[in-house]
Write a protein that holds these residues in place. Structure first.
Motif, PDB file in Angstrom:
ATOM      1  N   VAL A 216       0.874  -1.180   0.000  1.00 55.42           N
ATOM      2  CA  VAL A 216       0.000   0.000   0.000  1.00 55.42           C
ATOM      3  C   VAL A 216       0.907   1.223   0.000  1.00 55.42           C
ATOM      4  N   GLY A 217       0.328   2.378  -0.332  1.00 55.56           N
ATOM      5  CA  GLY A 217       1.130   3.586  -0.392  1.00 55.56           C
ATOM      6  C   GLY A 217       1.552   4.060   0.989  1.00 55.56           C
ATOM      7  N   THR A 218       2.777   4.596   1.088  1.00 58.68           N
ATOM      8  CA  THR A 218       3.233   5.176   2.353  1.00 58.68           C
ATOM      9  C   THR A 218       3.915   6.528   2.150  1.00 58.68           C
ATOM     10  N   ALA A 219       4.277   6.863   0.922  1.00 63.12           N
ATOM     11  CA  ALA A 219       4.992   8.119   0.687  1.00 63.12           C
ATOM     12  C   ALA A 219       4.074   9.312   0.935  1.00 63.12           C
TER      13      ALA A 219
HETATM   14  C1  LIG Z   1      -0.685   5.409   4.643  1.00 68.01           C
HETATM   15  O1  LIG Z   1      -0.075   6.552   4.086  1.00 68.01           O
HETATM   16  C2  LIG Z   1       0.413   7.499   5.013  1.00 68.01           C
HETATM   17  C3  LIG Z   1       0.991   8.653   4.229  1.00 68.01           C
HETATM   18  O2  LIG Z   1       0.045   9.208   3.371  1.00 68.01           O
HETATM   19  C4  LIG Z   1       1.462   6.877   5.895  1.00 68.01           C
HETATM   20  O3  LIG Z   1       1.857   7.819   6.865  1.00 68.01           O
HETATM   21  C5  LIG Z   1       0.909   5.643   6.553  1.00 68.01           C
HETATM   22  O4  LIG Z   1       1.931   4.988   7.267  1.00 68.01           O
HETATM   23  C6  LIG Z   1       0.345   4.683   5.496  1.00 68.01           C
HETATM   24  N1  LIG Z   1      -0.253   3.516   6.127  1.00 68.01           N
HETATM   25  C7  LIG Z   1       0.278   2.297   6.050  1.00 68.01           C
HETATM   26  C8  LIG Z   1      -0.460   1.209   6.756  1.00 68.01           C
HETATM   27  O5  LIG Z   1       1.279   2.059   5.424  1.00 68.01           O
END
Ligand SMILES: *[C@@H]1O[C@H](CO)[C@@H](O)[C@H](O)[C@H]1NC(C)=O
Ligand SMILES: *[C@@H]1O[C@H](CO)[C@@H](O)[C@H](O)[C@H]1NC(C)=O
Ligand SMILES: *[C@@H]1O[C@H](CO)[C@@H](O)[C@H](O)[C@H]1NC(C)=O
Ligand SMILES: *[C@@H]1O[C@H](CO)[C@@H](O)[C@H](O)[C@H]1NC(C)=O
Ligand SMILES: *[C@@H]1O[C@H](CO)[C@@H](O)[C@H](O)[C@H]1NC(C)=O
Ligand SMILES: *[C@@H]1O[C@H](CO)[C@@H](O)[C@H](O)[C@H]1NC(C)=O
Length: 563
Positions: A216-219
């Motif tokens: 899933v996205g995290t950036a």
């Molecule tokens: C979802 O994205 C946000 C940044 O937009 C990030 O801080 C968060 O860790 C992400 N959630 C997961 C479960 O990776």
């Protein structure tokens, strides 16, 4: 004396006017499903879009190829909107001549864009008809929506002819609701004897394309967008309900970050709901924008409005998926060439544009007794990534994929084949030489599409709070691929790499690596004796039905996470 005058003036006039047609090959016929509602009152205000001739478009194309080619030292060195503007903005002379022409007709009410290559001006219908000799503005109505278009071709004065690409707001009609809505609720379709149906949901897609719960996205700054131009909107409550039902196995967002344009009232549209629900399922936890008909005016072309908007926004999502297309042969070459330049402007900025390949297979154009396949634009543009469609071999299991017979594909009659795909297409034509449709049906010198594919059959969509099965079309596969590219962008951004931008040069260099090759099935085409409804067929490696096939996410990520 009198007869001489009345005779010579129209003659002189018509030759001037003839030379002034910017879009001589634009189809100006209004289809029967639009009802004529009379001439527009001369005092009514219209808004027209003037596409000013750009500078350095050759350089723009060369730059696009360099920043998109992983072998180039300029790979990933994308331009800002300011830099694009510096490159393409019209010459001082062009700007002066066009402004002077407009002003001499009393038109001063114009907005420009950052790149200064579009002007949008308000004027009365009477002034517009004076400005653009030949034009005749009428009102047309379909399904309660009205719009204003010209029933005859327009021309422009000789002085401005070389300074303009085209004028928008006279001819092209908004797209019709896709076949996708017809495909829905088609209850008898593909029901098994027992009535069991799997249907495509986010979990099925994520399983098939090997996305794990942590993909899933995290950036922070990553984002993605869907754009659609039908008279419809997505419903935030539908999206929330969809994610509640189908999003339990992965972290996701349940809200759109930003809507650009006006959300209509009334019922939500299938297309709009589908796009949003699925880009947010593969591109999970990534901030998502929706571009929708922006402040619609009766004389606007919604797709053009969106293109104009991209030239006026410096901060845009990296991936855009778009379900819009017209028959290539219905559009003027001048228009398509200019829209192509707009695609290059986006690509050189690092923006990935993904278009659905269409839902009519190879298509069919009837010209007298002769038929030929019918390519669709923008799917046929060499500067976008075009997404075809597949089905599961066994619709009740997560098996391998075969061609979805509706998957749009073929060869452009307008754009020549770009270098990045020449050997792939050549390989296909050789492999299947014995079984190709007759050569008169298609043009092998043209850009061939699609480039990539994903499942496009039997989706579940929540619309107006109800889960609806059997939704199909390449407008489903396009956001699915878009979401996966956004996930790859996400990992690239985290690694300090630039976003993917225009993908094709890099995609074709992979030669099918990291893809599930689709090798079975043919798509549809002309129902005539010669081809009997059959277009092209999938084959090992690239083919004009499913492109390189569908993404195996972890492998594609690995392949695209270097440099
Ligand atoms: C979802 O994205 C946000 C940044 O937009 C990030 O801080 C968060 O860790 C992400 N959630 C997961 C479960 O990776
Ligand atoms: C482009 O944006 C500027 C300011 O951001 C605005 O003034 C202008 O009207 C916009 N142009 C169009 C065509 O909407
Ligand atoms: C032109 O007309 C449009 C649509 O009616 C309106 O939204 C816009 O504000 C007008 N522009 C100007 C500069 O008056
Ligand atoms: C991905 O999926 C395919 C087929 O579903 C499977 O064969 C493969 O082992 C999976 N994993 C990877 C890492 O490719
Ligand atoms: C995100 O964007 C903002 C402004 O657009 C910028 O200040 C910030 O540094 C960016 N964050 C990251 C992680 O790139
Ligand atoms: C075939 O495609 C080329 C562009 O690659 C075009 O110039 C040519 O006119 C096309 N031929 C036909 C018959 O449409």
């Amino acid at each position: 004396m009198n007869t001489l005058l009345t005779c010579s003036i129209p003659l002189l006039f018509s030759s001037l006017v003839w030379s002034g047609y910017l879009e001589y090959d634009q189809n100006v016929l209004i289809p029967d499903d639009w009802t004529h509602a009379g001439r527009v009152d001369p005092t009514e205000e219209l808004q027209l879009t003037f596409a000013l001739k750009q500078e350095n478009t050759d350089l723009l194309e060369a730059l696009l190829m360099l920043v998109s080619d992983p072998v180039s030292s300029l790979y990933g060195k994308h331009l800002t909107l300011d830099e694009v503007s510096f490159l393409v903005r019209p010459s001082k002379l062009t700007q002066k001549v066009v402004h002077h022409w407009l002003q001499s007709h009393g038109i001063t009410n114009c907005m420009t864009v950052h790149t200064q290559d579009f002007l949008q001006c308000n004027m009365t219908a009477a002034v517009a008809e004076m400005l653009l000799p030949g034009s005749k503005f009428n009102r047309y109505i379909r399904d309660g929506h009205s719009l204003v278009r010209s029933s005859a071709p327009y021309s422009v004065h000789d002085d401005v002819h070389e300074h303009l690409d085209f004028v928008g707001g006279l001819h092209r009609l908004p797209p019709k609701g896709q076949d996708i809505s017809k495909a829905s609720y088609n209850g008898e379709k593909k029901q098994s004897e027992t009535g069991v149906h799997l249907g495509v949901t986010p979990a099925i897609l994520r399983a098939r394309y090997n996305l794990t719960a942590t993909d899933v996205g995290t950036a922070q700054n990553n984002s993605q967008a869907v754009a659609q131009f039908l008279e419809q909107y997505y419903n935030p409550a539908d999206l929330a309900e969809f994610m509640g039902m189908y999003g339990r196995s992965f972290k996701h967002l349940s809200q759109v970050e930003r809507v650009v344009g006006t959300q209509g009232a009334g019922k939500a549209g299938l297309e709009a709901s589908l796009d949003v629900e699925y880009i947010m399922s593969t591109g999970a936890n990534i901030s998502t924008w929706v571009f929708t008909n922006p402040g619609r005016h009766e004389s606007q072309e919604p797709f053009l409005q969106w293109m104009v908007l991209l030239s006026n926004m410096s901060d845009l999502p990296w991936v855009h998926t778009i379900s819009y297309g017209d028959d290539e042969d219905s559009l003027s070459t001048a228009y398509m060439m200019r829209i192509n330049a707009e695609f290059m402007k986006a690509g050189v900025r690092g923006i990935s544009l993904l278009f659905a390949s269409g839902d009519s297979g190879a298509g069919c154009r009837h010209l007298g007794k002769e038929n030929s396949f019918r390519p669709s634009f923008p799917a046929s543009s060499p500067y976008v990534t075009t997404v075809g469609g597949t089905s599961f071999k066994n619709p009740f299991k997560v098996t391998y994929e075969v061609t979805d017979y509706i998957s749009g594909g073929g060869f452009s009659n307008v754009f020549k084949m770009p270098d990045y795909q020449a050997s792939a297409v050549d390989g296909y034509l050789k492999t299947v030489a014995a079984t190709l449709p007759p050569r008169a049906y298609f043009n092998t010198s043209g850009r061939a599409y699609p480039d990539i594919a994903a499942l496009s059959d039997n989706y579940w969509v929540v619309i107006n709070r109800v889960p609806v099965p059997w939704v199909s079309g390449t407008s489903a596969s396009t956001p699915v691929v878009g979401g996966m590219l956004s996930l790859i962008n996400d990992q690239r951004l985290l690694a300090g790499l630039p976003p993917l931008g225009f993908l094709n040069p890099r995609l074709y260099k992979l030669k099918g690596q990291a893809m599930f090759d689709v090798t079975e099935g043919c798509h549809l085409s002309c129902l005539d004796e010669q081809v009997q409804g059959k277009g092209f067929c999938a084959a090992p490696s690239w083919d004009p039905v499913t492109g390189w096939g569908t993404p195996n996410y972890p492998e594609l990520l690995a392949a695209l996470l270097v440099e």
